[in-house]
Design an enzyme around this catalytic site. Structure first.
Site, PDB file in Angstrom:
ATOM      1  N   GLY A  36      -4.794   2.010   3.634  1.00  0.00           N
ATOM      2  CA  GLY A  36      -3.489   1.512   3.195  1.00  0.00           C
ATOM      3  C   GLY A  36      -3.653   0.515   2.061  1.00  0.00           C
TER       4      GLY A  36
ATOM      5  CE  LYS B  98      -4.526  -7.868   3.614  1.00  0.00           C
ATOM      6  NZ  LYS B  98      -3.404  -8.522   4.309  1.00  0.00           N
TER       7      LYS B  98
ATOM      8  CG  ASP C 291       6.388  -8.977   5.543  1.00  0.00           C
ATOM      9  OD1 ASP C 291       7.481  -8.405   5.331  1.00  0.00           O
ATOM     10  OD2 ASP C 291       5.348  -8.668   4.953  1.00  0.00           O
TER      11      ASP C 291
END
Length: 777
Positions: free
Chosen positions: A370, A390, A480
Site C-alpha cells: 500500500g 512502512k 483519521d
C-alpha cells in the site's frame, strides 16, 4: 433481633410428593430474587432493587449457611451468585436473609471433607482451581476425583468478591468465562487490586534512583497483594527489573521476594523478571541482580511466548560492560548460545549483529502492500517473522505517529515491532495484516478484493470499540478513522483467529483531561468527519494552537459511520457523493439507514447507532459506553442463538428454513452451543422428523456451521441422526454428512452401533453399508 439460624440459611424443603406418573415435586420456601439479579443493569426488568443486609452481615449469613451444609457431611458443589437467594421478611419483619439454593450438585463427603463422584458440575467461572484444572484437562465422565469441602470455600470467596465488586468477578470479566478460568488456574485475581496495589506497581514502574525499600515496606504493612499485576500481566518485580537502576536494586528485589512475591510469575507475553532484567538493565549491578534472582529460585531457562530465553534478550538488547560475565552465568546453568527462538535466531546471532549498522528489517521492493501520503508499505521480514514494512522519507517522518504506536499496546491495535533508519528513510516493522476493511467491498474481479474469513459483525464492532476505548484511555484521539485504516489480521498458530486492528496513527494527537485537543486545522479524510469537524472545514475556521477544540467523541461519530459502512456492505450511511455526505451530516440525515435490514436495525439503531451519531458531541456517548452497549446487544443475540437451537430441536413445520434465515440475518453465531455442547446441527439431526431436513442441514452448512463439532460427550451430528432415525430422508441426510467428511467413529462413539441399537428401519442395510465404507476411508 438475633441472626437467623444456620440451618435456615441453607434453605428448607416444606414438602415432597409423588404424582401418579412417579414425578417428584418439591415445595421450597419462596424467595424474592437471586444474588445475580442484584447486579443486573438498571433497565433490566429482572433486576432486584429491594433491601439487602449490610455487607458484613451478608458474608456472615453465607458463611454460616455453608458451615451448616458442611456440618452435615455434604458439599454444595455449585456455588455461584445465581444459587444464593434473597428472602425479605421470612426471618421477621424488615429482615433480609440470604439462603443457599440449588443443591443439585450436593453430595456426601467423608469426615475429612472429601467425596467421590463420576460427574463434575458447576459453572467454570465459580470453581476452585483444583476442580477447574480437572474439568478442563480430563474426561470427567471416566475419571474419579475427590472433591473437598474446601473447594466450596474457594467458590464462597468468589461470591464474596462479587459482592465487594458490585457484580464483577475477582478473576476477570463476567462475560468472559475463558479469561476467568485461566486466571483462576494462574492464581491471578486481576480485579483484586486496591489503590495501594496500583500505587506499588506505579512506584516500581518508574526509574526511581532513590532507595525503594522503605516505600515498599510501607505498602507491605497495609497487607496488600504483592503479586498484583497490571494489564500487561506484570507484577512489581517485573516493573522493578525493567525500570529501577539504583544501586539498591538488589535490596528491593530481596524485599519483594521475601514478602512472597512470585519470583517466577510471567507477564502476558511469557516474560519473567529475569527476562526484564536482561532486556532493560545495563547498570553496574546487573550481575548481582541476576544472581539474586537465581538464588531465590527463578527459572533462568524459562521461555517466553516467542521462544526467547534470558540469553536471547541479553545478547539482543543489553549493552552492559558486564555482558560477558552475565553470559557466563547463563551458560554455566546450561543455556546454549545456539538455541533458536521461534523466529529461528539464536543468542549468538543476536550477539554478532548487536552493534552492526546493517538493517535488521528486510523488505521486498516488489511486494508493495500500500501507499500513503508520505510513505510506502512493503511486505518484509524482521527477526525471521513476516511483517509489513512502512518506509517513510526522513524529511516526512512524523514522530507523533511513532510515539503513539510505541505508547499503544492492545490486541486490536497494529503493533510496532521495531524501527530503524538509514541515510534516507525511516523503516517501521509492523504486524502483517492480510487486508484493510475497504477491500471487503471491492468488485469481485478486483485482485485486491479480500475473500477470506471475517468475524461476525458484533465481534468486529466489539473489537473496534475496545481498541478505540483503549486509544482514548491513553489520552489520544485517532483523528483519521476510515475503512482503509482498519486492518484484518490472521493470528499465527493452528487456528488463525481473525482479529480486527486499528492502524495509521499519523494524525493521532494527545488530548487534555477533558478529552479535547488543540485545533491546527481540519485533518482526516473528507467523507469520514464528525459534524463538529465538518463545520470547521466548511466555515474555514482557524484557531490558535493554545485554544482547545474537538473531542475524543469525534472519533466515536466516525466509528458509527464505520459500523454503518459494514451494515451497508461498503455504502456510506449519509449518501454517495462527498457533497451529499457533507450536506446530510450537517442536516442530521443518515439517508441510507433504512437500507439496513429491518430486524438488524432494530437491534442497533436506537440502542447504539443514533447515540454514536448524535450531532451534539456533549450528548454523544463515549467509546467506553459504546463497548458497554455492544455487550448488551451481544447478550440479546445470545438469546437469539438459544432460539435457533430451540427451533432446530422442536420445529417440524415447513417454515423452518425461513425461520432459520430470519435469525441468521441478525448476525448470531450459528456455531453457538448450549451447556451440553450441542449446536443447531446436533439438535436438528436429533429432531430429524422435519420434511425439510436435507435443506435445513444444507442451509446450516452454507451458513458456516462446523459439521464436525462434538458435544461434551464426544458425539457429532451423525451420531444424533442415527439415534433418532424417524425421517424418510435419513439415508440422504447421512450420505450428505458423510460427503462433508464427518467421521463415523468419534471419541469411542460409533454411528453403526448407535443405529443397530434402535429398532429396525427401512434401508437399514444400505445405511450400514454406507457407514462401513465411510469408516474405512
Amino acid at each position: 433481633m438475633d441472626s437467623p439460624s444456620s440451618s435456615s440459611l441453607a434453605g428448607n424443603v416444606h414438602d415432597i410428593q409423588f404424582d401418579h406418573k412417579n414425578v417428584m415435586y418439591y415445595a421450597f420456601e419462596r424467595c424474592d430474587a437471586s444474588l445475580a439479579q442484584l447486579f443486573l443493569k438498571s433497565d433490566n426488568p429482572k433486576k432486584y432493587n429491594g433491601p439487602m443486609p449490610h455487607h458484613i452481615d451478608a458474608l456472615l449469613q453465607l458463611a454460616s449457611g455453608l458451615e451448616h451444609i458442611h456440618s452435615k457431611n455434604l458439599v454444595h458443589g455449585d456455588i455461584q451468585p445465581e444459587n444464593v437467594l434473597i428472602s425479605v421478611g421470612s426471618a421477621g419483619k424488615d429482615e433480609t436473609t440470604l439462603r443457599w439454593a440449588n443443591v443439585g450438585q450436593t453430595r456426601n463427603v467423608s469426615e475429612r471433607g472429601k467425596g467421590k463422584t463420576h460427574q463434575l458440575g458447576g459453572n467454570n467461572a465459580w470453581l476452585a482451581p483444583e476442580l477447574l484444572s480437572l474439568k478442563l484437562n480430563s474426561n470427567v465422565k471416566e475419571n474419579n476425583y475427590k472433591e473437598a469441602a474446601k473447594s466450596d470455600v474457594f467458590a464462597l470467596g468468589l461470591v464474596f468478591g462479587s459482592l465487594f465488586l458490585n457484580g464483577e468477578h475477582l478473576y476477570g470479566s463476567i462475560e468472559n468465562e475463558k479469561e476467568i478460568s485461566q486466571n483462576i488456574i494462574k492464581g491471578n485475581p486481576i480485579n483484586l487490586q486496591t489503590g495501594k496495589e496500583k500505587e506499588l506497581l506505579e512506584l516500581c514502574g518508574r526509574d526511581n534512583r532513590l532507595d525503594l525499600t522503605e516505600n515498599i515496606q510501607n505498602f507491605i504493612q497495609f497487607g496488600i497483594n504483592v503479586n498484583a499485576k497490571d494489564n500487561g500481566g506484570r507484577n512489581a518485580l517485573h516493573l522493578m527489573c525493567q525500570n529501577y537502576s539504583s544501586p539498591k536494586l538488589i535490596d528491593a528485589i530481596q524485599l519483594l521476594i521475601e514478602n512472597k512475591t512470585d519470583v517466577n510469575a510471567k507477564d502476558n507475553d511469557g516474560l519473567n523478571a529475569i527476562h526484564f532484567l536482561c532486556r532493560y538493565h545495563s547498570s553496574q549491578n546487573l550481575i548481582k541482580a541476576i544472581q539474586i534472582l537465581i538464588q531465590f529460585g527463578i527459572d533462568a531457562e524459562a521461555m517466553t511466548n516467542d521462544g526467547s530465553n534470558a540469553l536471547h534478550y541479553l545478547c539482543r538488547y543489553n549493552a552492559s560492560q558486564n555482558l560477558n560475565d552475565a553470559i557466563k552465568i547463563f551458560t554455566k546453568l546450561g543455556l546454549d548460545l545456539m538455541t533458536e527462538d521461534n523466529n529461528g535466531w539464536d543468542a549468538l546471532f543476536y550477539l554478532r549483529n548487536k552493534d552492526k549498522k546493517e538493517m535488521k528489517i528486510w523488505f521486498d521492493r516488489d511486494a508493495l502492500l500500500g501507499r500513503g501520503g508520505f510513505g510506502l508499505v512493503f511486505k518484509g521480514k524482521f527477526g525471521g517473522r513476516e511483517v509489513a514494512v512502512k518506509r517513510v522519507e526522513l524529511r516526512h517522518v512524523d514522530k507523533r505517529e511513532e510515539e503513539a504506536m510505541l505508547k499503544l499496546e492492545h490486541p486490536n491495535i497494529v503493533k510496532l515491532l521495531h524501527c530503524e533508519k538509514d541515510n534516507d528513510f525511516m523503516y517501521y516493522a509492523l504486524e502483517l495484516c492480510v487486508a484493510s476493511l475497504d477491500q471487503l467491498f471491492l468488485e469481485s474481479d478486483d485482485p485486491q478484493k479480500y475473500e477470506g474469513p471475517t468475524p461476525r459483525q458484533i465481534k468486529v464492532f466489539s473489537q473496534l470499540a475496545k481498541g478505540l476505548e483503549y486509544i482514548h484511555s491513553k489520552k489520544l484521539i485517532h483523528r483519521d478513522i476510515k475503512p482503509c485504516n482498519i486492518l484484518i489480521m490472521k493470528s499465527p498458530g493452528k487456528y488463525q483467529e481473525i482479529i480486527i486492528k486499528w492502524s495509521d496513527f499519523g494524525l493521532a494527537k494527545s488530548v487534555n483531561e477533558k478529552g479535547l485537543h488543540s485545533w491546527t486545522g481540519v485533518k482526516g479524510t473528507k467523507t469520514w468527519y464528525a459534524p463538529e469537524v465538518l463545520e470547521k472545514l466548511i466555515n474555514g475556521e482557524k484557531a490558535k494552537e493554545e485554544e482547545f477544540w474537538g473531542t475524543v467523541k469525534s472519533d466515536v461519530f466516525v466509528l458509527g459511520l464505520i459500523f454503518g459502512y459494514l451494515f451497508l456492505k461498503g455504502e456510506h450511511l449519509y449518501g454517495s457523493s462527498k457533497k451529499e455526505i457533507h450536506e446530510n451530516i450537517i442536516e442530521k440525515k443518515p439517508v441510507n439507514m433504512q437500507k439496513i435490514n429491518g430486524e438488524l436495525r432494530k437491534y442497533y439503531e436506537d440502542d447504539l447507532l443514533r447515540k454514536m451519531l448524535e450531532d451534539d458531541p456533549q450528548k454523544r456517548i463515549t467509546s467506553k459506553e459504546v463497548v458497554e452497549q455492544l455487550e448488551s446487544i451481544n447478550n440479546k443475540l445470545t438469546e437469539k442463538e438459544k432460539e435457533l437451537r430451540q427451533l432446530c430441536a422442536r420445529d417440524s413445520s415447513s417454515g423452518l428454513i425461513e425461520k432459520i434465515n430470519d435469525l441468521i440475518q441478525l448476525g448470531i453465531d450459528v456455531n453457538a452451543k448450549n451447556n451440553d455442547g450441542w449446536n443447531a446441527l446436533h439438535l436438528l439431526c436429533g429432531n430429524n422428523s422435519n420434511s425439510n431436513l436435507i435443506d435445513a442441514i444444507r442451509l446450516l452448512i452454507q451458513l458456516g456451521i462446523d459439521v464436525n463439532a462434538k458435544d461434551k460427550y464426544g458425539q457429532n451430528a451423525l451420531h444424533y441422526l442415527c439415534r433418532n432415525k424417524s425421517n424418510s430422508n435419513l439415508l440422504d441426510a447421512i450420505r450428505l454428512l458423510i460427503q462433508l467428511g464427518i467421521p463415523v467413529v468419534s471419541d469411542g462413539h460409533d454411528a453403526r452401533s448407535i443405529l443397530r441399537s434402535n429398532y429396525r428401519i427401512e434401508n437399514e442395510d444400505e445405511i450400514l453399508k454406507l457407514l462401513d465404507e465411510a469408516a474405512l476411508v
